[in-house]
Enzyme design. Structure first.
Site, PDB file in Angstrom:
ATOM      1  N   LYS A  53       0.821  -1.207   0.000  1.00  0.00           N
ATOM      2  CA  LYS A  53       0.000   0.000   0.000  1.00  0.00           C
ATOM      3  C   LYS A  53       0.856   1.259   0.000  1.00  0.00           C
ATOM      4  CE  LYS A  53      -3.969  -2.241   0.769  1.00  0.00           C
ATOM      5  NZ  LYS A  53      -5.055  -2.283  -0.227  1.00  0.00           N
ATOM      6  N   CYS A  88     -13.810  -6.004  -0.027  1.00  0.00           N
ATOM      7  CA  CYS A  88     -13.596  -6.831   1.169  1.00  0.00           C
ATOM      8  C   CYS A  88     -14.251  -6.193   2.389  1.00  0.00           C
ATOM      9  CB  CYS A  88     -12.111  -7.062   1.422  1.00  0.00           C
ATOM     10  SG  CYS A  88     -11.289  -8.002   0.124  1.00  0.00           S
TER      11      CYS A  88
END
Length: 365
Positions: free
Chosen positions: A184, A323
């Site tokens: 990330k 998710c």
């Protein structure tokens, strides 16, 4: 990473020959870099793993299953990523603990009006995201940590989105656990780690058994290595963690305060332009309390169709439930389209996104 593979490619902590010693030094230097980046008091407080998902599973397994008892409570929020929900479901099922949830306010922030009845002496663990991957919402972590500690609970933070996008100091925030994902933050996949207070790491059970995490092994029992190596069984992702350290050094060169300011400017502009184009933008609109993951619904075009149309214009967005299926139910949508901004994005690219949305509208409406 290439330099490691070409010049220092050996396993760590295993050999006394020069190549292994060199690899070990690089690996442990990477740990020190990660620790300094998040303000950890010592490198030993950082356990290397494949990222936040593995970090949260380690806490739920090694800490949660050890301390939780029937009747205890785990407090989460309605906006958690599955990685900070499913491990706690498993821990609750194994121990008899109960899951409770902080609800969302209408603007996508946390509704903390009922916190006093949710966070009680029965609460043993407060686990929540530092920055929602759907709404961008940034909970008041420091204040929540103080509330958790006041009732004897620990606080676990899913830092997958927070750590790459804002300055983080775990001592100042007073958190007990923090998960980190390297991919990330400009790093390689399968890199990352878990920060934990040393006393928690000492108390926790290992998650994986095998090589390097042991001190002595007998036929009927074993003793464990010192932390953090107690949790690093087998051959680790050596090159990836070295790569993560390089990414952190790049971000430190930019300055995390500057990263945050750049992202706030882009996020504010993105929300305004999308709203002007007729999109419904989910999450807080105040960029002081949110990050740059901007999820939206556009003109009743299903996010999967919209993402494909935008792809033809060279624009990459994420479409789906991200998710976070329980959150989608709270929002009342099957999915959202998500545009995420970071250090490499520009205002002009936001204009390109909006122009592409208008082209998509001509196709689907």
């Amino acid at each position: 990473m290439t330099r490691y593979y070409e010049h220092s490619n050996a396993n760590v902590h295993r050999g006394v020959y020069a190549l292994s010693e060199e690899a070990t030094a690089l690996y442990e230097a990477a740990r020190a870099t990660v620790a300094a980046f998040i303000g950890a008091p010592e490198p030993a407080c950082v356990v290397f793993d494949r990222g936040t998902t593995e970090a949260l599973n380690l806490v739920a397994h090694g800490y949660g299953r050890k301390v939780l008892r029937e009747g205890d409570e785990i407090l989460l929020t309605e906006m958690e990523h599955h990685s900070n929900l499913v491990p706690w479901q498993l821990a609750a099922e194994a121990t008899g603990a109960r899951l409770r949830f902080i609800p969302l306010a209408e603007d996508g922030s946390l509704d903390l009006s009922g916190l006093g009845s949710l966070l009680t002496e029965r609460t043993k663990i407060l686990a929540l995201t530092g920055m929602s991957n759907v709404l961008g919402t940034m909970p008041p972590i420091k204040a929540l940590a103080a509330h958790a500690h006041s009732v004897g609970a620990v606080i676990v933070v899913d830092g997958a989105q927070l750590v790459p996008h804002a300055p983080v100091d775990v001592v100042d925030l007073d958190v007990d656990f923090l998960g980190i994902s390297g991919h990330k933050m400009l790093g390689p996949t399968s890199s990352g780690g878990l920060y934990a207070r040393r006393e928690h790491l000492e108390r926790m059970d290992p998650f994986l058994g095998g090589g390097e995490m042991i001190r002595e092994v007998f036929l009927d029992h074993s003793t464990w290595n010192d932390v953090p190596w107690k949790f690093e069984a087998g051959t680790m992702n050596i090159a990836q963690e070295i790569g993560l350290a390089a990414a952190i050094e790049y971000l430190q060169g930019l300055g995390m305060a500057a990263v945050r300011e750049h992202e706030k400017e882009l996020t504010s502009y993105t929300i305004r332009r999308l709203s002007e184009a007729g999109a419904t933008v989910f999450g807080p609109h105040d960029v002081e309390c949110r990050g740059g993951a901007v999820s939206f619904w556009y003109r009743d075009i299903h996010p999967h169709d919209l993402a494909q149309a935008l792809d033809t214009e060279g624009i990459c967005v994420r479409a789906g439930h991200h998710c976070a299926q329980p959150l989608m139910r709270v929002l009342g949508v099957p999915a959202t389209t998500r545009a995420s901004v970071y250090v490499y994005n520009t205002l002009d690219e936001i204009d390109t996104l909006v122009a592409a949305l208008e082209k998509a509208a001509a196709i689907f409406t």
